[in-house]
Design an enzyme around this catalytic site. Structure first.
Site, mmCIF file in Angstrom:
data_model
loop_
_atom_site.group_PDB
_atom_site.id
_atom_site.type_symbol
_atom_site.label_atom_id
_atom_site.label_comp_id
_atom_site.label_asym_id
_atom_site.label_seq_id
_atom_site.Cartn_x
_atom_site.Cartn_y
_atom_site.Cartn_z
ATOM 1 C CE1 TYR A 137 -4.198 -8.970 6.906
ATOM 2 C CE2 TYR A 137 -5.270 -9.576 9.213
ATOM 3 C CZ TYR A 137 -4.828 -8.669 8.222
ATOM 4 O OH TYR A 137 -4.474 -7.393 8.410
ATOM 5 C CB THR B 184 -4.958 -0.540 -7.419
ATOM 6 O OG1 THR B 184 -4.882 -1.675 -6.427
ATOM 7 C CG2 THR B 184 -3.706 -1.023 -8.369
ATOM 8 C CB ILE C 186 -10.197 -15.354 4.027
ATOM 9 C CG1 ILE C 186 -11.222 -16.427 5.042
ATOM 10 C CG2 ILE C 186 -11.219 -14.498 2.436
ATOM 11 C CD1 ILE C 186 -12.195 -15.147 5.719
ATOM 12 N NE ARG C 187 -5.503 -9.690 2.595
ATOM 13 C CZ ARG C 187 -5.191 -8.443 2.863
ATOM 14 N NH1 ARG C 187 -5.852 -7.573 2.896
ATOM 15 N NH2 ARG C 187 -3.349 -8.687 3.322
ATOM 16 C CB THR D 76 -12.115 -5.237 -4.858
ATOM 17 O OG1 THR D 76 -12.639 -5.390 -3.337
ATOM 18 C CG2 THR D 76 -11.957 -5.550 -6.157
ATOM 19 C CG MET E 269 -11.906 -9.519 4.929
ATOM 20 S SD MET E 269 -10.907 -10.138 3.777
ATOM 21 C CE MET E 269 -12.326 -12.085 3.750
ATOM 22 N NE ARG F 46 -3.674 -2.052 2.209
ATOM 23 C CZ ARG F 46 -4.815 -2.628 1.131
ATOM 24 N NH1 ARG F 46 -4.994 -1.566 0.702
ATOM 25 N NH2 ARG F 46 -5.663 -3.860 2.496
ATOM 26 N NE ARG G 264 -10.024 -1.163 3.272
ATOM 27 C CZ ARG G 264 -9.116 -1.025 4.330
ATOM 28 N NH1 ARG G 264 -9.696 -0.087 4.471
ATOM 29 N NH2 ARG G 264 -7.940 -1.450 4.058
ATOM 30 C CG ASP H 48 -13.492 -5.881 0.952
ATOM 31 O OD1 ASP H 48 -12.929 -6.571 0.852
ATOM 32 O OD2 ASP H 48 -13.259 -4.209 1.225
HETATM 33 N N1 LIG Z 1 -6.137 8.088 -5.725
HETATM 34 C C1 LIG Z 1 -5.385 7.229 -6.073
HETATM 35 N N2 LIG Z 1 -4.381 7.717 -7.089
HETATM 36 C C2 LIG Z 1 -3.885 7.337 -7.210
HETATM 37 N N3 LIG Z 1 -2.533 5.586 -6.311
HETATM 38 C C3 LIG Z 1 -3.620 5.832 -4.766
HETATM 39 C C4 LIG Z 1 -4.896 6.602 -5.000
HETATM 40 N N4 LIG Z 1 -5.291 5.661 -4.035
HETATM 41 C C5 LIG Z 1 -4.440 4.585 -4.106
HETATM 42 N N5 LIG Z 1 -3.182 4.960 -4.394
HETATM 43 C C6 LIG Z 1 -2.313 3.858 -4.572
HETATM 44 O O1 LIG Z 1 -2.710 2.431 -4.640
HETATM 45 C C7 LIG Z 1 -3.015 1.492 -4.148
HETATM 46 C C8 LIG Z 1 -3.343 0.381 -3.854
HETATM 47 O O2 LIG Z 1 -5.081 0.907 -2.336
HETATM 48 P P1 LIG Z 1 -5.036 0.643 -2.066
HETATM 49 O O3 LIG Z 1 -6.419 1.529 -1.724
HETATM 50 O O4 LIG Z 1 -4.201 0.330 -0.659
HETATM 51 O O5 LIG Z 1 -6.079 -0.499 -2.594
HETATM 52 P P2 LIG Z 1 -6.907 -1.008 -3.279
HETATM 53 O O6 LIG Z 1 -6.560 -0.996 -4.935
HETATM 54 O O7 LIG Z 1 -7.261 -2.595 -3.239
HETATM 55 O O8 LIG Z 1 -7.482 -0.079 -3.142
HETATM 56 C C9 LIG Z 1 -1.405 1.845 -3.377
HETATM 57 O O9 LIG Z 1 0.068 1.803 -3.553
HETATM 58 C C10 LIG Z 1 -1.901 3.979 -3.356
HETATM 59 O O10 LIG Z 1 -0.537 4.548 -2.877
HETATM 60 O O1 LIG Z 2 -4.764 -5.291 6.949
HETATM 61 P P1 LIG Z 2 -4.262 -4.535 5.745
HETATM 62 O O2 LIG Z 2 -3.384 -5.119 4.304
HETATM 63 O O3 LIG Z 2 -4.825 -3.552 5.356
HETATM 64 O O4 LIG Z 2 -5.756 -5.794 4.394
HETATM 65 C C1 LIG Z 2 -6.976 -5.377 5.315
HETATM 66 C C2 LIG Z 2 -7.617 -5.111 4.613
HETATM 67 O O5 LIG Z 2 -7.909 -5.335 3.182
HETATM 68 C C3 LIG Z 2 -9.311 -5.996 2.394
HETATM 69 O O6 LIG Z 2 -9.482 -7.101 2.669
HETATM 70 C C4 LIG Z 2 -9.530 -5.337 1.130
HETATM 71 O O7 LIG Z 2 -8.601 -5.046 0.743
HETATM 72 P P2 LIG Z 2 -8.169 -4.157 -0.943
HETATM 73 O O8 LIG Z 2 -9.508 -3.512 -0.951
HETATM 74 O O9 LIG Z 2 -6.890 -3.609 -1.383
HETATM 75 O O10 LIG Z 2 -8.471 -5.730 -1.739
HETATM 76 C C5 LIG Z 2 -10.101 -5.078 3.855
HETATM 77 O O11 LIG Z 2 -11.364 -6.115 3.663
HETATM 78 C C6 LIG Z 2 -9.504 -4.776 4.728
HETATM 79 O O12 LIG Z 2 -9.831 -4.027 5.397
HETATM 80 MG MG LIG Z 3 -10.008 0.117 -1.831
#
Ligand SMILES: Nc1ncnc2c1ncn2[C@@H]1O[C@H](COP(=O)(O)OP(=O)(O)O)[C@@H](O)[C@H]1O
Ligand SMILES: O=P(O)(O)OC[C@H]1O[C@](O)(COP(=O)(O)O)[C@@H](O)[C@@H]1O
Ligand SMILES: [Mg+2]
Length: 531
Positions: free
Chosen positions: A431, A252, A433-434, A278, A323, A226, A325, A280
């Protein structure tokens, strides 16, 4: 049949004739809580912003709406920025036979139900008459002409965010398909976007040989993370990369879209293609995202353990946190699949713990009548009961309080106070499950999505993602799938099926005082704004 009964009704037989159901049942309001009202406002804001241009008194409004939709769902192409980009015949060929191609004009229908009224379960209407408007999106698949010479391609794959079953399956099929097109230069970016900026993390060379068996285990061959570098830093470090496959969720994809825009700005001929990851299942417009089925299957095992623990103990109560959020899909589906859950709590549906309509009162009823109970809660549910630390993770996602621990503690306290024995066990399988490998149906989905991602890039599309829509595969512009988080509609048939299965009442005394006509429902109001 009457679902979603308040506690007094809940003690009545389940086969109630319709008239016994409270009037509000037939006109269920959109539940609100501090947490989900923010979401609804966002949804409404997006809808309203789009709607402002539509005047329903205009005889041509339908045509205009359709045109606006087509514009929004039009997918960016390399020729938008490089009108002279040359198309060459596809190099995608199978050993046994020549492949069949997709025509650029092929489309997939996004909405397949023609709702006759806004009151129909799950109805999404544009005007109060629920006028039927065809909404078509681009069909995914290999094109006869391609915009990249395989020998000039440097393809990179990156996996970001949290883990999800199937990541390796998608990586594997992207690499295999790229090789079939004739690409030799394929790399993996280690540990998500971080790998673009960390000099200590070199690119990972990928080939069919490297990825051949990676789908046999969970996780990501490339690692995930992240947070990480800025979009400018990412594009600065892309060097020769001209195809980027981004596997991740909303965050992402927001990053992928920004990378696409930055490449266009710098006049770099790069195809950026996302594959939604995702667990979720909160990405818009798609039937489901990969890993979700597997997650539900695994979650069922945790529920079964909770059930066995609860059932085997004197006055046993099993609590499982899953999971989700902001979306309760896993909790809802796993509760449905297991058939062992008595109470399912999701972020979209507010609830009280205490009071005559509360969860604790119903748990006591279950202990009295059944001797045991199982609660399945989504991690984002009931956050208003927990201390808000305002903490954020490296990606800027809110760090949630542990609702499972809270339920366990409150339940123990409550039963102690009323002098009834209760043995409460809490399971958090997140964790576990993931980390599992994808099941067969997810394995197939990953295979198709991975292949289509490569076809999309070779076809010259960028800033797109690929998804399954009504059992067909489609390309969608990234902004449309991340406009807001997809969530469970409390008025949907699926949530009502879940309530049928659990037999739970409404845990919110908010409902009975809210018996308004459909005209005051959120969706209807949203539609009114359009007019
Ligand atoms: N609005 C955004 N613009 C650019 N990069 C982002 C943005 N939001 C999140 N990211 C980047 O995308 C990656 C994954 O985001 P994260 O929220 O952790 O997971 P997910 O993609 O599953 O929602 C991270 O490296 C984060 O810095
Ligand atoms: O402990 P971490 O790695 O932050 O992940 C917890 C989170 O990951 C999730 O499983 C899903 O995350 P993503 O959106 O990155 O797929 C959420 O449901 C949970 O809150
Ligand atoms: Mg997300």
């Amino acid at each position: 049949m009457c679902l979603s009964l308040r506690p007094p009704c809940a003690y009545l037989p389940r086969t109630l004739p319709r008239p016994v159901c409270p009037a509000w049942f037939f006109d269920p309001p959109k539940p609100r809580s501090p947490a989900n009202s923010v979401r609804f406002h966002r949804v409404a804001a997006v809808a309203a912003a789009r709607a402002t241009a539509i005047d329903l008194s205009d005889p041509e409004w339908k045509l205009k709406y359709q045109r606006d939709f087509e514009e929004r769902f039009n997918i960016p192409h390399i020729t938008d920025a490089f009108p002279d980009a040359e198309a060459i015949p596809s190099t995608f060929c199978l050993k046994m036979r020549s492949p069949t191609y997709i025509n650029n004009k092929d489309r997939v229908l996004l909405k397949v139900i023609n709702y006759s009224s806004p009151a129909s379960a799950g109805a999404v209407c544009i005007d109060p008459d629920c006028t039927w408007i065809e909404q078509w999106v681009q069909r995914a698949g290999p094109r006869e002409n391609i915009y990249f010479r395989p020998e000039d391609v440097k393809a990179a794959i990156v996996t970001c965010g949290g883990l999800c079953p199937g990541l390796n399956d998608v990586i594997r099929l992207i690499v295999i398909t790229l090789e079939i097109y004739g690409v030799k230069n394929i790399v993996g970016i280690p540990f998500g976007y971080r790998g673009f900026s960390d000099k200590n993390l070199p690119e990972i060379p990928l080939s069919r040989k490297v990825v051949q068996n990676i789908h046999l285990s969970g996780g990501s061959l490339l690692g995930v993370s992240r947070g990480g570098p800025t979009v400018t830093e990412i594009v600065d470090s892309m060097e020769r990369i001209n195809m980027l496959f981004v596997l991740g969720g909303n965050g992402t994809h927001a990053g992928a879209n920004a990378i696409h825009n930055e490449c266009v700005k710098r006049r770099m001929k790069v195809a950026v293609v996302g594959v939604p990851k995702t667990i979720d299942n909160d990405i818009l417009h798609m039937d489901k995202t990969f890993g979700f089925d597997t997650a539900v299957e695994e979650a069922q095992r945790a529920i079964n353990s909770a059930y066995i623990e609860a059932h085997s103990a004197y006055h046993g109560i099993g609590v499982v946190k899953l999971m989700g959020r902001s979306s309760g899909f896993i909790a809802m589906q796993a509760s449905l699949a297991s058939g062992q859950v008595d109470i399912c709590l999701i972020p979209e549906v507010p609830f009280n713990f205490h009071g005559p309509d509360g969860v604790l009162k119903h748990l006591n009823y279950l202990i009295e009548t059944k001797g045991s109970a199982v609660v399945c809660v989504a991690e984002g549910a009931g956050q208003s009961f927990l201390e808000n630390t305002n903490a954020k993770d490296a990606s800027g996602n809110k760090v949630l309080g542990d609702i499972g621990v809270h339920i366990q503690q409150e339940t123990k306290k409550y039963f102690k106070e009323i002098g009834v024995a209760a043995d409460v066990k809490y399971i958090d399988p997140t964790y576990m499950i993931r980390a599992v490998r994808a099941n067969a149906s997810d394995g197939i989905l990953c295979t198709v999505l991975g292949q289509n991602a490569v076809h999309g890039a070779f076809a010259g599309y960028s800033g797109i993602t690929v998804g399954i829509i009504n059992n067909h595969y489609a390309y969608l512009p990234i902004p449309e799938v991340i406009a807001y988080d997809k969530s469970v509609d409390p008025n949907s048939r699926m949530w009502h099926r879940c309530l049928t299965s659990t037999g739970q009442p409404d845990f919110c005394n908010f409902y009975p005082h809210f018996s308004q006509s459909i005209k005051s429902s959120t969706k209807y109001k949203k539609n009114q704004k359009i007019s």
